[in-house]
Design a protein around this motif. Structure first.
Motif, PDB file in Angstrom:
ATOM      1  N   ALA A   1      -3.996   2.291   7.035  1.00 36.45           N
ATOM      2  CA  ALA A   1      -2.850   1.404   6.817  1.00 36.45           C
ATOM      3  C   ALA A   1      -1.534   2.178   6.875  1.00 36.45           C
ATOM      4  CB  ALA A   1      -2.985   0.693   5.468  1.00 36.45           C
ATOM      5  N   ILE A   2      -1.512   3.369   6.271  1.00 41.65           N
ATOM      6  CA  ILE A   2      -0.292   4.179   6.276  1.00 41.65           C
ATOM      7  C   ILE A   2       0.001   4.712   7.672  1.00 41.65           C
ATOM      8  CG2 ILE A   2       0.781   6.282   5.399  1.00 41.65           C
ATOM      9  CD1 ILE A   2       0.699   3.976   3.398  1.00 41.65           C
ATOM     10  N   GLN A   3      -1.043   5.121   8.386  1.00 46.53           N
ATOM     11  CA  GLN A   3      -0.837   5.629   9.744  1.00 46.53           C
ATOM     12  C   GLN A   3      -0.282   4.545  10.660  1.00 46.53           C
ATOM     13  OE1 GLN A   3      -1.187   8.925  10.801  1.00 46.53           O
ATOM     14  NE2 GLN A   3      -0.024   8.001  12.494  1.00 46.53           N
ATOM     15  N   LYS A   4      -0.831   3.332  10.521  1.00 44.30           N
ATOM     16  CA  LYS A   4      -0.350   2.218  11.337  1.00 44.30           C
ATOM     17  C   LYS A   4       1.093   1.866  10.958  1.00 44.30           C
ATOM     18  CE  LYS A   4      -1.670  -2.376  12.965  1.00 44.30           C
ATOM     19  NZ  LYS A   4      -2.652  -3.471  12.862  1.00 44.30           N
ATOM     20  N   LEU A   5       1.401   1.942   9.663  1.00 44.20           N
ATOM     21  CA  LEU A   5       2.768   1.681   9.203  1.00 44.20           C
ATOM     22  C   LEU A   5       3.740   2.671   9.825  1.00 44.20           C
ATOM     23  CD1 LEU A   5       4.812   0.287   7.302  1.00 44.20           C
ATOM     24  CD2 LEU A   5       4.051   1.823   5.491  1.00 44.20           C
TER      25      LEU A   5
ATOM     26  N   ALA B   1      11.508  -1.489   0.596  1.00 43.34           N
ATOM     27  CA  ALA B   1      10.192  -2.097   0.380  1.00 43.34           C
ATOM     28  C   ALA B   1      10.109  -2.724  -1.002  1.00 43.34           C
ATOM     29  CB  ALA B   1       9.101  -1.044   0.553  1.00 43.34           C
ATOM     30  N   ASP B   2      10.654  -2.049  -2.015  1.00 50.30           N
ATOM     31  CA  ASP B   2      10.657  -2.597  -3.373  1.00 50.30           C
ATOM     32  C   ASP B   2      11.390  -3.936  -3.422  1.00 50.30           C
ATOM     33  OD1 ASP B   2       9.149  -0.800  -4.825  1.00 50.30           O
ATOM     34  OD2 ASP B   2      10.835   0.526  -5.257  1.00 50.30           O
ATOM     35  N   GLU B   3      12.549  -3.999  -2.764  1.00 50.61           N
ATOM     36  CA  GLU B   3      13.324  -5.244  -2.748  1.00 50.61           C
ATOM     37  C   GLU B   3      12.555  -6.347  -2.038  1.00 50.61           C
ATOM     38  OE1 GLU B   3      17.173  -4.584  -1.117  1.00 50.61           O
ATOM     39  OE2 GLU B   3      17.814  -3.210  -2.711  1.00 50.61           O
ATOM     40  N   LEU B   4      11.914  -5.989  -0.921  1.00 54.72           N
ATOM     41  CA  LEU B   4      11.147  -6.974  -0.157  1.00 54.72           C
ATOM     42  C   LEU B   4       9.992  -7.527  -0.974  1.00 54.72           C
ATOM     43  CD1 LEU B   4      10.635  -8.380   2.552  1.00 54.72           C
ATOM     44  CD2 LEU B   4       9.254  -6.397   3.232  1.00 54.72           C
ATOM     45  N   LEU B   5       9.262  -6.648  -1.648  1.00 58.49           N
ATOM     46  CA  LEU B   5       8.118  -7.075  -2.458  1.00 58.49           C
ATOM     47  C   LEU B   5       8.561  -7.923  -3.644  1.00 58.49           C
ATOM     48  CD1 LEU B   5       6.103  -3.734  -2.354  1.00 58.49           C
ATOM     49  CD2 LEU B   5       5.433  -5.905  -1.300  1.00 58.49           C
ATOM     50  N   MET B   6       9.693  -7.568  -4.257  1.00 62.38           N
ATOM     51  CA  MET B   6      10.201  -8.363  -5.370  1.00 62.38           C
ATOM     52  C   MET B   6      10.625  -9.758  -4.902  1.00 62.38           C
ATOM     53  SD  MET B   6      12.288  -5.823  -7.967  1.00 62.38           S
ATOM     54  CE  MET B   6      13.351  -5.095  -6.716  1.00 62.38           C
ATOM     55  N   GLN B   7      11.237  -9.834  -3.710  1.00 64.75           N
ATOM     56  CA  GLN B   7      11.635 -11.126  -3.171  1.00 64.75           C
ATOM     57  C   GLN B   7      10.416 -11.987  -2.877  1.00 64.75           C
ATOM     58  OE1 GLN B   7      14.103 -10.350   0.236  1.00 64.75           O
ATOM     59  NE2 GLN B   7      15.837  -9.652  -0.987  1.00 64.75           N
ATOM     60  N   ALA B   8       9.380 -11.363  -2.332  1.00 66.11           N
ATOM     61  CA  ALA B   8       8.148 -12.105  -2.038  1.00 66.11           C
ATOM     62  C   ALA B   8       7.521 -12.633  -3.319  1.00 66.11           C
ATOM     63  CB  ALA B   8       7.170 -11.205  -1.298  1.00 66.11           C
TER      64      ALA B   8
ATOM     65  N   ILE C   1       0.844  -1.202   0.000  1.00 64.43           N
ATOM     66  CA  ILE C   1       0.000   0.000   0.000  1.00 64.43           C
ATOM     67  C   ILE C   1       0.878   1.251   0.000  1.00 64.43           C
ATOM     68  CG2 ILE C   1      -1.631   1.349   1.381  1.00 64.43           C
ATOM     69  CD1 ILE C   1      -2.888  -1.305   2.256  1.00 64.43           C
ATOM     70  N   PHE C   2       1.938   1.231   0.795  1.00 59.44           N
ATOM     71  CA  PHE C   2       2.880   2.346   0.841  1.00 59.44           C
ATOM     72  C   PHE C   2       3.465   2.615  -0.551  1.00 59.44           C
ATOM     73  CE2 PHE C   2       7.581   3.187   1.481  1.00 59.44           C
ATOM     74  CZ  PHE C   2       7.445   4.561   1.625  1.00 59.44           C
ATOM     75  N   LYS C   3       3.874   1.557  -1.230  1.00 59.68           N
ATOM     76  CA  LYS C   3       4.451   1.682  -2.568  1.00 59.68           C
ATOM     77  C   LYS C   3       3.429   2.292  -3.537  1.00 59.68           C
ATOM     78  CE  LYS C   3       6.010  -1.324  -6.377  1.00 59.68           C
ATOM     79  NZ  LYS C   3       7.178  -0.554  -6.823  1.00 59.68           N
ATOM     80  N   ILE C   4       2.187   1.849  -3.484  1.00 59.94           N
ATOM     81  CA  ILE C   4       1.149   2.340  -4.397  1.00 59.94           C
ATOM     82  C   ILE C   4       0.816   3.803  -4.111  1.00 59.94           C
ATOM     83  CG2 ILE C   4      -1.236   2.050  -5.165  1.00 59.94           C
ATOM     84  CD1 ILE C   4       0.763  -0.076  -6.138  1.00 59.94           C
ATOM     85  N   VAL C   5       0.799   4.204  -2.840  1.00 60.15           N
ATOM     86  CA  VAL C   5       0.538   5.613  -2.507  1.00 60.15           C
ATOM     87  C   VAL C   5       1.621   6.498  -3.122  1.00 60.15           C
ATOM     88  CG1 VAL C   5       0.408   7.320  -0.640  1.00 60.15           C
ATOM     89  CG2 VAL C   5      -0.744   5.106  -0.392  1.00 60.15           C
TER      90      VAL C   5
ATOM     91  N   THR D   1       8.580  11.554   2.170  1.00 57.57           N
ATOM     92  CA  THR D   1       9.702  12.211   2.847  1.00 57.57           C
ATOM     93  C   THR D   1      11.015  11.554   2.440  1.00 57.57           C
ATOM     94  OG1 THR D   1       9.602  10.704   4.740  1.00 57.57           O
ATOM     95  CG2 THR D   1       8.208  12.694   4.826  1.00 57.57           C
ATOM     96  N   ASP D   2      12.123  12.202   2.837  1.00 57.01           N
ATOM     97  CA  ASP D   2      13.435  11.616   2.554  1.00 57.01           C
ATOM     98  C   ASP D   2      13.558  10.239   3.197  1.00 57.01           C
ATOM     99  OD1 ASP D   2      14.137  13.812   1.078  1.00 57.01           O
ATOM    100  OD2 ASP D   2      15.234  14.793   2.717  1.00 57.01           O
ATOM    101  N   MET D   3      13.071  10.109   4.440  1.00 56.00           N
ATOM    102  CA  MET D   3      13.108   8.803   5.101  1.00 56.00           C
ATOM    103  C   MET D   3      12.214   7.811   4.366  1.00 56.00           C
ATOM    104  SD  MET D   3      14.314   6.841   7.351  1.00 56.00           S
ATOM    105  CE  MET D   3      15.177   7.985   8.441  1.00 56.00           C
ATOM    106  N   GLY D   4      11.079   8.318   3.872  1.00 56.27           N
ATOM    107  CA  GLY D   4      10.174   7.460   3.122  1.00 56.27           C
ATOM    108  C   GLY D   4      10.817   6.930   1.848  1.00 56.27           C
TER     109      GLY D   4
END
Length: 300
Positions: free
Chosen positions: A40-44, A73-80, A13-17, A63-66
């Motif tokens: 979902a984003i607030q809980k994240l 997150a991209d790497e994690l989703l690709m691995q999944a 969801i974070f990636k899509i936002v 944000t920069d941290m985001g």
């Protein structure tokens, strides 16, 4: 290892936002309500303890941290996704491991050609290659230690499909005393010089093929060791013609002409340990092997 507090769905969801530029855009893309996306984003963010977005008008700006989080997150989703794809291919019949036993007479280039084609069509199956000599090759079929066997003999109780020809003959270094005679030789003359013999790779029995009874014997367990000793002028050996083409072309090795003896012509066969239980990868490998073997012509 600490248990993750963020789910793959939250990272997605974070990636899509980020990609859609707003919570509403992400909601439309995912066919969800905007409130569920915001939650979902607030809980994240709460779980991570960092702020991922800044609201600028109707846009959610990462944000920069985001941005740093997005890379991970991209790497994690690709691995999944890769794991799911792998599981899907295994469930479709691609076996994780294929065991192949080959005789050392088998042309190395032919095997390489098959592997190149196999790699283009299968990326999930590992192949365990073994090379054997004499009964050590056929034992792989008899005792089921390999799925596919390439042998010059068909074990009792099995059927084999002919692949390609192979030739054996006796060779020495061009400066070996036998080569310097430059005439047909008798068996007695061969026996007076050291013979290099490959041992049977079977752990259960030992076949003594090709032994002439020479007064000195050098026993090795593979083709490369036999070739190396021949090159060092330590004796004569029976070698597969197809695997010493370079040494013959440059004159380093010469073929011994023996009275009443000619080259030994063999056929190499593909033997299945159990064709009924062979998976998709095994069937593909066998198919490619037979296709490429049709194009192989021995260089006499």
């Amino acid at each position: 290892m600490k248990e993750p507090t963020v789910s793959l769905e939250q990272w997605y969801i974070f990636k899509i936002v980020v990609e859609q530029g707003s919570f509403q855009g992400a909601a439309d893309y995912l066919i969800k309500s905007q409130s569920s996306i915001s939650y979902a984003i607030q809980k994240l963010q709460d779980n991570l303890g960092v702020r991922l977005f800044e609201q600028q008008g109707r846009r959610a700006v990462v944000t920069d941290m985001g941005k740093k989080m997005l890379i991970q997150a991209d790497e994690l989703l690709m691995q999944a996704a890769s794991i799911e794809q792998l599981a899907g291919e295994y469930s479709a019949g691609w076996e994780p491991l294929l065991k192949v036993m080959t005789t050392q007479l088998f042309p190395q280039q032919l095997l390489t050609d098959v592997l190149v084609l196999f790699a283009q069509q299968c990326t999930v199956t590992s192949i365990d290659f073994q090379q054997g000599t004499l009964s050590g090759v056929t034992d792989a079929a008899t005792y089921g230690t390999a799925d596919l066997i390439i042998s010059s003999q068909i074990p009792t109780g099995f059927t084999g499909e002919k692949l390609c020809p192979a030739q054996l003959s006796r060779f020495v270094h061009h400066q070996h005393p036998l080569a310097l005679l430059n005439r047909p030789l008798t068996l007695a003359e061969l026996k007076s010089h050291a013979q290099i013999v490959m041992s049977d790779s079977s752990s259960l029995r030992s076949v003594d093929a090709g032994w002439l009874g020479s007064q000195q014997r050098w026993t090795v367990n593979n083709f490369q060791e036999s070739l190396s000793l021949v090159k060092q002028r330590l004796g004569h050996a029976t070698l597969p013609v197809n695997r010493i083409q370079d040494e013959l072309a440059n004159g380093e090795l010469v073929e011994l002409i023996i009275e009443d003896h000619v080259r030994l012509d063999l056929s190499l066969y593909l033997v299945y340990a159990n064709k009924k239980t062979l998976g998709v990868a095994g069937l593909l490998f066998a198919k490619l092997l037979k296709q490429q073997a049709k194009q192989y012509v021995i260089d006499i």
